[in-house]
Design an enzyme around this catalytic site. Structure first.
Site, short mmCIF file in Angstrom:
data_model
loop_
_atom_site.label_atom_id
_atom_site.label_comp_id
_atom_site.label_asym_id
_atom_site.label_seq_id
_atom_site.Cartn_x
_atom_site.Cartn_y
_atom_site.Cartn_z
N ASN A 1 -91.21 -88.78 11.20
CA ASN A 1 -92.27 -89.78 11.02
C ASN A 1 -92.01 -91.09 11.02
OD1 ASN A 1 -93.54 -87.34 10.93
ND2 ASN A 1 -94.21 -87.39 8.64
N SER B 1 -109.10 -102.53 57.86
CA SER B 1 -109.75 -101.41 57.55
C SER B 1 -109.58 -100.48 58.56
CB SER B 1 -111.37 -101.78 57.60
OG SER B 1 -112.07 -100.77 58.28
N LYS C 1 -111.38 -106.86 59.85
CA LYS C 1 -111.35 -106.94 58.53
C LYS C 1 -109.85 -107.43 57.94
CE LYS C 1 -114.08 -104.99 55.51
NZ LYS C 1 -114.88 -105.57 54.63
N1 ARG Z 1 -93.66 -86.06 18.53
C1 ARG Z 1 -94.19 -86.65 17.20
C2 ARG Z 1 -95.01 -88.13 17.38
O1 ARG Z 1 -94.80 -88.63 18.51
C3 ARG Z 1 -93.02 -87.07 16.17
C4 ARG Z 1 -93.31 -87.09 14.98
C5 ARG Z 1 -93.58 -85.70 14.68
N2 ARG Z 1 -93.70 -85.32 13.22
C6 ARG Z 1 -94.19 -84.28 12.75
N3 ARG Z 1 -94.20 -84.20 11.34
N4 ARG Z 1 -94.57 -83.34 13.37
O2 ARG Z 1 -95.86 -88.50 16.69
#
Ligand code: ARG
Length: 474
Positions: free
Chosen positions: A127, A294, A300
């Protein structure tokens, strides 16, 4: 993407979930349809350089904090370098069952270097990792767009200098209004792109914040040093709230908005080029190399490049809407919806970059047809406002002057002539105070030259504007 089965030497076929990095708590294998639906590596592999740069900095921090040994860090760095080389040479085998670029790289690393590779994800989540990659990517791309915008501005200023003395009709409501210098018209776009650059620079400040260390959503209990990572990756700032960090994509929305304006500005210019190349206007000539013919009409010469630039503004602004809609209603913090943020942004980058590069080339090759411009200026009573201003200088209140000139224009049009073509006795029928000096005012060149208010089309002002723009571009 098709389901692939992981094979471990000597152990026969195992479920692909045994190979998944999150497979531990799962009893059933992932459905093939789900793997195909959730996989993003075909899109996010574009972030491999950023992902590896982030992992390098993270590994160095982990070693510095004693969370991994220096030896382990060395193995990680070497392994990452090898993987980066393979990806850049197109030799790396991406495995869709590993979902995304992050896990493709990490898993491959672990397979190659063993337990040290399995330590890389310490105190990190995908994340915050994906947020980092995306920010690193956009930081680079805003810089690249800055250069492309500068190139576009350069082409406009060069043409402004080249056509420094050419006059053209200025329009409101697409009706001939007042004569302006071609250079003034071109520099209007210079100003738009200048603001676009300011917007990108401003947006970059908010892109340029380190998200890594937010971990999954709440931060980490391990003794990490975010400031050190920020220093390694050249971020002047570390994000303040871990929940916000992993769920925030407003930097991408801002980027999309700034990029949409660039494309909209290009589209307006493109529209003018389409109009101006038509037989009806014939104000400009596009280089043959930028036009197409064209298949049925041999005569054209079509302005396809500006048309496509204009057309592509639809997808760029559409992507802005996708991003806004993507975020609307998402609870904190990370949600898988956010994986959908990359495709629109990548396409914006590709579309706007290509459009800017093409528009700059096209602009550099543009020629104005001065004969046609002059002919267009001779019709439309374009110096009527100048006549009104002349009367104002003779102490006639502007509203009365406007009415007098209105009657004069009506008379000229009845005769099929332009106000500038009326004789002194004819003009005097509408206002006795008119003298011989009115003809300087009624000429196109006189009209343009007189508009020397700040920001006006007068030659002195435009010369200054060209010089200023050249100084700005350096
Ligand atoms: N492929 C995911 C994205 O682009 C990466 C993060 C995924 N995180 C998760 N908890 N599944 O957002």
């Amino acid at each position: 993407m098709s389901q692939q089965t992981g094979k471990t030497p000597g152990s026969g076929v195992v479920s692909s979930d045994k190979m998944k990095m999150w497979g531990g708590r799962f009893a059933e294998r992932t459905a093939a349809s789900v793997e195909a639906f959730t996989c993003s590596v075909q899109v996010d592999s574009r972030l491999y350089r950023q992902d590896i740069a982030g992992s390098r900095a993270h590994a160095r921090m982990l070693a510095r904090q004693g969370l991994i040994s220096d030896e382990e860090c060395g193995l990680i760095l070497d392994g990452l370098e090898e993987i980066e080389g393979e990806i850049s040479r197109g030799e790396f085998v991406f495995r869709p069952e590993l979902e995304d670029i992050h896990m493709n790289i990490e898993k491959t690393l672990a397979e190659r270097i063993g337990p040290a590779g399995e330590k890389l994800h310490t105190a990190r989540s995908r994340n915050d990792q994906v947020a980092l990659d995306f920010r690193l990517y956009l930081r680079e791309e805003t810089d690249r767009l800055q250069d492309l915008l500068a190139g576009m501005q350069r082409a406009l200023v060069d043409q402004a200098r080249r056509w420094r003395r050419a006059v053209m009709p200025g329009y409101t409501h697409l009706q001939r209004a007042q004569p302006v210098l071609v250079a003034h018209h071109l520099l209007a776009y210079y100003e738009m792109f200048k603001r676009d650059r300011q917007r990108l620079a401003d947006c970059r400040r908010r892109i340029n914040v380190l998200p890594l260390g937010a971990a999954a959503l709440a931060g980490t209990g391990l003794p990490i040093d975010r400031e050190y990572v920020a220093q390694l990756l050249d971020f002047p700032e570390v994000s303040a709230n871990s929940l916000d960090t992993v769920s925030d994509r407003d930097f991408a929305v801002e980027f999309a908005a700034a990029a949409s304006l660039i494309q909209v500005h290009l589209s307006r210019l493109a529209e003018e080029l389409v109009l101006w190349t038509s037989e009806e206007f014939s104000f400009v000539i596009l280089p043959d190399a930028f036009c197409t013919g064209s298949s049925i009409m041999p005569q054209k010469k079509n302005p396809d490049v500006p048309e496509l630039i204009r057309g592509k503004s639809g997808r760029v602004t559409g992507h802005l809407m996708s991003l806004l809609t993507l975020l609307k209603g998402l609870p904190l913090a990370y949600n898988r919806d956010l994986q959908e943020d990359k495709e629109p942004v990548f396409d914006i980058v590709d579309t706007v970059s290509a459009s800017l590069a093409l528009a700059a080339e096209l602009m550099a090759g543009l020629r104005f047809n001065e004969e046609k411009l002059t002919a267009a200026l001779s019709r439309g009573c374009m110096t009527a406002t100048d006549l009104a201003d002349y009367l104002v200088r003779k102490q006639i209140p502007f509203r009365q002057a406007h009415a007098i000139v209105g009657r004069t224009v009506a008379y000229a049009l009845e005769q099929g002539r332009d106000v500038g073509e009326l004789s002194l006795p004819e003009l005097r029928r509408f206002a006795e105070c008119i003298d011989e000096d009115v003809f300087a005012v009624l000429s196109v060149s006189g009209s343009v030259a007189s508009r020397n208010s700040t920001g006006g089309t007068g030659g002195e002002r435009v010369d200054e504007a060209i010089a200023r723009a050249e100084a700005e571009l350096g």
